[in-house]
Write an enzyme that holds these catalytic residues in place. Structure first.
Site, PDB file in Angstrom:
ATOM      1  N   ASP A  12       0.838  -1.164  -0.047  1.00 38.84           N
ATOM      2  CA  ASP A  12      -0.003   0.163  -0.144  1.00 38.84           C
ATOM      3  C   ASP A  12       0.946   1.276  -0.037  1.00 38.84           C
ATOM      4  O   ASP A  12       0.905   2.097   0.930  1.00 38.84           O
ATOM      5  CB  ASP A  12      -1.139  -0.211   1.112  1.00 38.84           C
ATOM      6  CG  ASP A  12      -2.049  -1.401   1.139  1.00 38.84           C
ATOM      7  OD1 ASP A  12      -2.008  -1.707   0.089  1.00 38.84           O
ATOM      8  OD2 ASP A  12      -2.420  -1.501   2.187  1.00 38.84           O
ATOM      9  N   MET A  62      -8.959  -5.994  -5.870  1.00 35.41           N
ATOM     10  CA  MET A  62      -9.729  -5.187  -6.672  1.00 35.41           C
ATOM     11  C   MET A  62     -11.127  -5.045  -6.433  1.00 35.41           C
ATOM     12  O   MET A  62     -11.801  -4.198  -6.874  1.00 35.41           O
ATOM     13  CB  MET A  62      -9.612  -5.660  -8.126  1.00 35.41           C
ATOM     14  CG  MET A  62      -8.363  -5.460  -8.767  1.00 35.41           C
ATOM     15  SD  MET A  62      -7.790  -3.934  -9.291  1.00 35.41           S
ATOM     16  CE  MET A  62      -6.712  -3.400  -7.724  1.00 35.41           C
ATOM     17  N   LYS A  63     -11.623  -5.937  -5.609  1.00 34.60           N
ATOM     18  CA  LYS A  63     -13.009  -5.843  -4.758  1.00 34.60           C
ATOM     19  C   LYS A  63     -13.853  -5.682  -6.327  1.00 34.60           C
ATOM     20  O   LYS A  63     -14.836  -4.635  -6.226  1.00 34.60           O
ATOM     21  CB  LYS A  63     -12.996  -4.822  -3.686  1.00 34.60           C
ATOM     22  CG  LYS A  63     -12.199  -4.899  -2.683  1.00 34.60           C
ATOM     23  CD  LYS A  63     -12.455  -3.824  -1.629  1.00 34.60           C
ATOM     24  CE  LYS A  63     -11.549  -4.194  -0.614  1.00 34.60           C
ATOM     25  NZ  LYS A  63     -10.162  -3.840  -0.607  1.00 34.60           N
ATOM     26  N   THR A 116     -12.901  -4.084   7.036  1.00 34.04           N
ATOM     27  CA  THR A 116     -12.438  -3.740   8.485  1.00 34.04           C
ATOM     28  C   THR A 116     -12.626  -2.566   8.977  1.00 34.04           C
ATOM     29  O   THR A 116     -12.269  -2.123  10.205  1.00 34.04           O
ATOM     30  CB  THR A 116     -11.069  -4.418   8.709  1.00 34.04           C
ATOM     31  OG1 THR A 116     -10.061  -3.937   7.822  1.00 34.04           O
ATOM     32  CG2 THR A 116     -11.216  -6.058   8.631  1.00 34.04           C
ATOM     33  N   ARG A 207       0.746  -1.409   6.580  1.00 29.90           N
ATOM     34  CA  ARG A 207       1.461  -0.339   7.343  1.00 29.90           C
ATOM     35  C   ARG A 207       2.566  -0.980   8.699  1.00 29.90           C
ATOM     36  O   ARG A 207       3.691  -0.532   8.605  1.00 29.90           O
ATOM     37  CB  ARG A 207       0.410   0.616   7.836  1.00 29.90           C
ATOM     38  CG  ARG A 207       0.245   1.770   6.951  1.00 29.90           C
ATOM     39  CD  ARG A 207      -1.099   2.169   7.367  1.00 29.90           C
ATOM     40  NE  ARG A 207      -2.345   1.506   7.189  1.00 29.90           N
ATOM     41  CZ  ARG A 207      -3.548   2.022   7.328  1.00 29.90           C
ATOM     42  NH1 ARG A 207      -3.685   3.353   7.812  1.00 29.90           N
ATOM     43  NH2 ARG A 207      -4.810   1.182   7.892  1.00 29.90           N
TER      44      ARG A 207
END
Length: 232
Positions: A12, A62-63, A116, A207
């Site tokens: 990310d 990609m949802k 989430t 992260r």
């Protein structure tokens, strides 16, 4: 599967240069990566192909959600890219179309239940009548019936979901935070050890690794925690 096959590092980051640096830095310690919107729209799709060709596993986040034909056509091309996992929103018609399009390939389709970053108030604001737990279980059952390869859900729901989907489907959990780590914008989080004990098969960590002062050390610490848990 050992811990390395279960840990998925989320790339990310905003640029290919940063992604390449992280992959180089992590080396053989990490074999599985997730690429989502941010990197995909910065040249990440070609990078995903390159990672797969180099022997890494790639989870393309990609949802997908669209009309049946569009979903199926997209899945057919993603199969050709050599991806290992692909997400789509767990809507019955979309899942059915995707499963048919991926038939005979090694692509594992994952149904996204509830993000989430969302809690009950967020779902109410979005017009849903279910609380997160109820909606997750409903969508997990639909994913199982559709023949999906797995689902994505919070580790908080992993134990209940595992009872619905059985032992064979993948249960992929984002929102993983080592003890003491900042939650960021996640609202339903869990430690790596707790998530595995709850029934998760794969953990997505972004992260806490990619933003760490030493990503390699951060990844190794998480892998060590996972390995110790899997050996119990």
């Amino acid at each position: 599967m050992d811990a390395r096959e279960r840990l998925i590092v989320g790339l990310d980051v905003p640029t290919l240069g940063e992604a390449e640096k992280i992959v180089d830095m992590l080396g053989d310690d990490v074999v599985f990566y997730k690429i989502g919107y941010q990197l995909a729209f910065a040249g990440g799709l070609e990078f995903a192909r390159d990672l797969a060709k180099s022997g890494k596993k790639v989870f393309l986040d990609m949802k997908l959600l669209d009309i049946d034909n569009t979903v199926a056509s997209g899945v057919e091309n993603i199969v050709k890219m050599g991806m290992s996992m692909l997400t789509l929103h767990a809507y019955p018609k979309a899942m059915k179309a995707a499963v048919e399009a991926a038939k005979g390939s090694d692509l594992r389709l994952l149904g996204v239940t509830v993000l989430t970053s969302m809690d009950e108030q967020d779902l109410i604001a979005a017009g849903y009548e279910y609380d997160p737990h109820t909606l997750v279980l409903r969508r997990a059952e639909q994913a199982h019936l559709a023949g999906m390869g797995g689902i994505v859900c919070s580790a908080e729901e992993s134990s209940a979901v595992r009872k619905i989907i059985g032992p064979d489907m993948a249960l992929v959990t984002p929102g993983i935070r080592p003890a003491g780590a900042d939650k960021g914008d996640q609202k339903r989080v869990m430690t790596p050890a707790a998530a595995l004990l709850a029934g998760s098969s794969h953990l997505v960590v972004a992260r806490p690794i990619v933003k760490a002062a030493d990503p390699k050390e951060a990844a190794r610490a998480i892998l060590a925690e996972m390995s110790a848990t899997l050996q119990k």
